[in-house]
Design an enzyme around this catalytic site. Structure first.
Site, short mmCIF file in Angstrom:
data_model
loop_
_atom_site.label_atom_id
_atom_site.label_comp_id
_atom_site.label_asym_id
_atom_site.label_seq_id
_atom_site.Cartn_x
_atom_site.Cartn_y
_atom_site.Cartn_z
N GLU A 14 0.83 -1.21 0.00
CA GLU A 14 0.00 0.00 0.00
C GLU A 14 0.86 1.26 0.00
O GLU A 14 0.53 2.26 -0.65
CB GLU A 14 -0.93 0.00 1.21
CG GLU A 14 -2.02 -1.06 1.17
CD GLU A 14 -2.93 -0.92 -0.05
OE1 GLU A 14 -3.50 0.17 -0.25
OE2 GLU A 14 -3.05 -1.89 -0.82
N TRP A 60 2.07 1.68 -3.50
CA TRP A 60 1.02 2.28 -4.34
C TRP A 60 1.03 3.81 -4.18
O TRP A 60 0.87 4.54 -5.15
CB TRP A 60 -0.36 1.76 -3.93
CG TRP A 60 -0.83 0.56 -4.69
CD1 TRP A 60 -0.90 -0.73 -4.24
CD2 TRP A 60 -1.33 0.53 -6.05
NE1 TRP A 60 -1.39 -1.54 -5.23
CE2 TRP A 60 -1.67 -0.81 -6.35
CE3 TRP A 60 -1.51 1.49 -7.03
CZ2 TRP A 60 -2.19 -1.20 -7.58
CZ3 TRP A 60 -2.03 1.11 -8.27
CH2 TRP A 60 -2.36 -0.21 -8.53
N TRP A 86 -20.55 11.58 -20.02
CA TRP A 86 -21.08 11.39 -18.66
C TRP A 86 -22.49 11.96 -18.57
O TRP A 86 -22.80 13.00 -19.15
CB TRP A 86 -20.18 12.09 -17.64
CG TRP A 86 -18.75 11.64 -17.67
CD1 TRP A 86 -17.68 12.33 -18.18
CD2 TRP A 86 -18.22 10.40 -17.18
NE1 TRP A 86 -16.52 11.60 -18.02
CE2 TRP A 86 -16.82 10.40 -17.41
CE3 TRP A 86 -18.79 9.28 -16.55
CZ2 TRP A 86 -15.99 9.34 -17.06
CZ3 TRP A 86 -17.96 8.22 -16.20
CH2 TRP A 86 -16.58 8.26 -16.44
N ASN A 94 -10.95 1.92 2.81
CA ASN A 94 -10.49 1.84 1.43
C ASN A 94 -11.34 0.92 0.56
O ASN A 94 -11.60 1.22 -0.61
CB ASN A 94 -9.03 1.37 1.39
CG ASN A 94 -8.43 1.52 0.00
OD1 ASN A 94 -8.46 2.61 -0.57
ND2 ASN A 94 -7.94 0.44 -0.58
N TRP A 106 -15.84 11.12 -13.00
CA TRP A 106 -14.97 10.82 -11.86
C TRP A 106 -14.42 12.08 -11.19
O TRP A 106 -14.15 12.10 -9.99
CB TRP A 106 -13.81 9.91 -12.29
CG TRP A 106 -12.93 10.47 -13.37
CD1 TRP A 106 -13.05 10.30 -14.71
CD2 TRP A 106 -11.77 11.30 -13.19
NE1 TRP A 106 -12.07 10.98 -15.38
CE2 TRP A 106 -11.25 11.59 -14.48
CE3 TRP A 106 -11.11 11.82 -12.08
CZ2 TRP A 106 -10.12 12.38 -14.68
CZ3 TRP A 106 -9.98 12.61 -12.27
CH2 TRP A 106 -9.49 12.88 -13.56
N TRP A 145 -9.47 7.42 -8.03
CA TRP A 145 -10.70 7.69 -8.80
C TRP A 145 -10.55 7.28 -10.27
O TRP A 145 -11.48 6.72 -10.86
CB TRP A 145 -11.07 9.17 -8.69
CG TRP A 145 -11.94 9.39 -7.50
CD1 TRP A 145 -11.55 9.78 -6.25
CD2 TRP A 145 -13.35 9.17 -7.42
NE1 TRP A 145 -12.63 9.81 -5.40
CE2 TRP A 145 -13.74 9.45 -6.08
CE3 TRP A 145 -14.31 8.76 -8.33
CZ2 TRP A 145 -15.07 9.33 -5.66
CZ3 TRP A 145 -15.63 8.64 -7.91
CH2 TRP A 145 -16.00 8.92 -6.59
#
Length: 433
Positions: free
Chosen positions: A257, A260, A288, A323, A341, A364
């Site tokens: 993590e 990341w 969208w 998360n 998004w 996102w």
């Protein structure tokens, strides 16, 4: 005017294991720490009871107290950073400026402006790597390019980490370098235009037993299974080196993590355009739906999907969302409702205590399928099966939705199967699949 060296605190609000601060005290005399409440950032915050500003203010107060032990203080100003340095250059004879690097587009532009001004005044500007283990172009492919996929990036990150010696640094024995002064005035929260928040900040605690079983507990939002150190990493009240050396060795998944986090920082550094554009540019063709009334229901946690609603209510009340639930809520907004998004990202940016531009943007875009190494556009979370899998006893949803299971709780605002088919159709047409 007295000669001084300035150390500029930003995202590194600690004395312990602070790389730029260490080198300032190692190399200079009369180092005066500085913190600027950046009006360019503060003026954009709508909530004047923003818990993050209160947290920063409290950390500055703690630094203020720590420096008193050395008969020193911290200089606190509010304003545009360039204008603050222009003003300080008239108050002091500034010998050097030290700081730690930041990688976000706004921060890089700000630092370039300040450095250019200092250069005109023949004042050296020194910056150091502090908030990451590997930065900029330290992790690249054999061709010298940045990685677009996480797995090979993480392999190279680990390889380099194991081959290098990561050490913490200490200010012990460097007390003579502190600028000797009476405590300088510390503006109140109200004086910088903010007020106290009711939201609680998670304590700074490296919980080793929790981290040791992180891989087994992290996906279940009803459990206390995550470290809650995000805000401390964001504002540098904990050193990433200390966290990696002390805790991440305990659990490979937890270390992953943290990798990341650096992967997304590296993506943003090399691709500043992702702040408002899709990493995969073809995804900016998606039409969208962007129904404002539907977005409002999502924001309030009234979609009729319990895991989505519980997550949004947890976020609104605490500034935190688990998360696993972040992924479900983001997928629901972008796929089920076909809302851009960027709308969801901006809402999270307003609410999350641990908001970090690179991770928020990366997360996102991952959920929407628009980002680097994102989930494929055709992977659409089923909020009901996610609930059954990760909150089977419904402890999490019952905690955050008091009316759950009664007639007051709304029916699902959209049918999962219908919404999934609509999303697949829209994405396929936009991408020419």
């Amino acid at each position: 005017m007295e000669k001084i060296t300035l150390f500029w605190f930003r995202r590194d609000l600690r004395m312990e294991d602070n790389m730029g601060l260490y080198y300032a005290y190692e190399n200079e005399e009369k180092v005066l720490p500085l913190f600027i409440f950046d009006s360019d950032i503060l003026n954009k915050l709508e909530d004047k009871a923003d818990a993050r500003v209160q947290f920063i203010h409290e950390r500055i107060r703690i630094l203020h107290e720590e420096l008193r032990k050395y008969n020193s203080s911290i200089l606190v100003r509010k304003g545009n950073p360039l204008e603050v340095f222009q003003s300080l250059s008239r108050e002091f004879e500034i010998k050097n400026v030290y700081t730690n690097r930041d990688y976000e587009p706004y921060a890089r532009k700000r630092d370039q402006e300040v450095e250019s001004f200092l250069k005109e005044k023949n004042i050296p500007f020194y910056d150091f790597k502090d908030q990451v283990i590997h930065e900029k172009k330290e992790i690249t492919t054999e061709k010298g390019e940045f990685y677009k996929v996480f797995t090979p990036y993480s392999r190279m990150w680990l390889k380099k980490f194991k081959a290098s010696k990561v050490d913490t640094v200490s200010l012990d024995g460097r007390k003579n370098s502190f600028y000797q002064t009476k405590p300088l005035p510390l503006p109140s929260l109200e004086e910088i235009g903010f007020q106290k928040s009711h939201i609680e900040i998670p304590p700074l605690d490296i919980n080793k037993p929790l981290i040791k079983k992180y891989d087994k507990t992290r996906n279940y939002p009803s459990l206390n299974g995550t470290s809650r150190l995000g805000i401390h990493l964001r504002f540098g009240t904990i050193s990433i080196r200390k966290l990696v050396l002390e805790a991440a060795q305990l659990n490979e998944t937890y270390l992953n993590e943290l990798i990341w986090r650096e992967f997304y920082m590296m993506i943003l550094y090399h691709n500043p355009q992702v702040v408002d554009k899709a990493f995969k540019s073809q995804y900016d063709q998606i039409p969208w739906r962007n129904k404002e009334e539907e977005f409002e229901l999502w924001c309030r946690g009234e979609t009729g999907y319990p895991m989505v609603d519980a997550g949004m209510r947890e976020l609104n009340q605490t500034g935190y969302m688990h998360n696993r639930v972040r992924m479900v809520t983001a997928s629901f907004l972008t796929k089920h409702l076909l809302i851009d998004w960027r709308w969801g990202e901006a809402y999270f940016a307003k609410k999350l205590l641990d908001f970090e531009l690179s991770s928020n943007n990366g997360g996102w875009q991952w959920a929407a399928g628009t980002g680097t190494d994102a989930q494929p556009y055709f992977r659409i979370f089923n909020p009901e099966s996610q609930l059954n899998k990760f909150d089977k006893e419904e402890k999490y949803v019952k905690k955050w939705i008091p009316e759950y299971g009664t007639e007051k709780y709304p029916k699902p605002m959209v049918d999962h199967k219908t919404a999934r088919e609509r999303a697949l159709k829209i994405y396929k047409e936009a991408l020419g699949k």
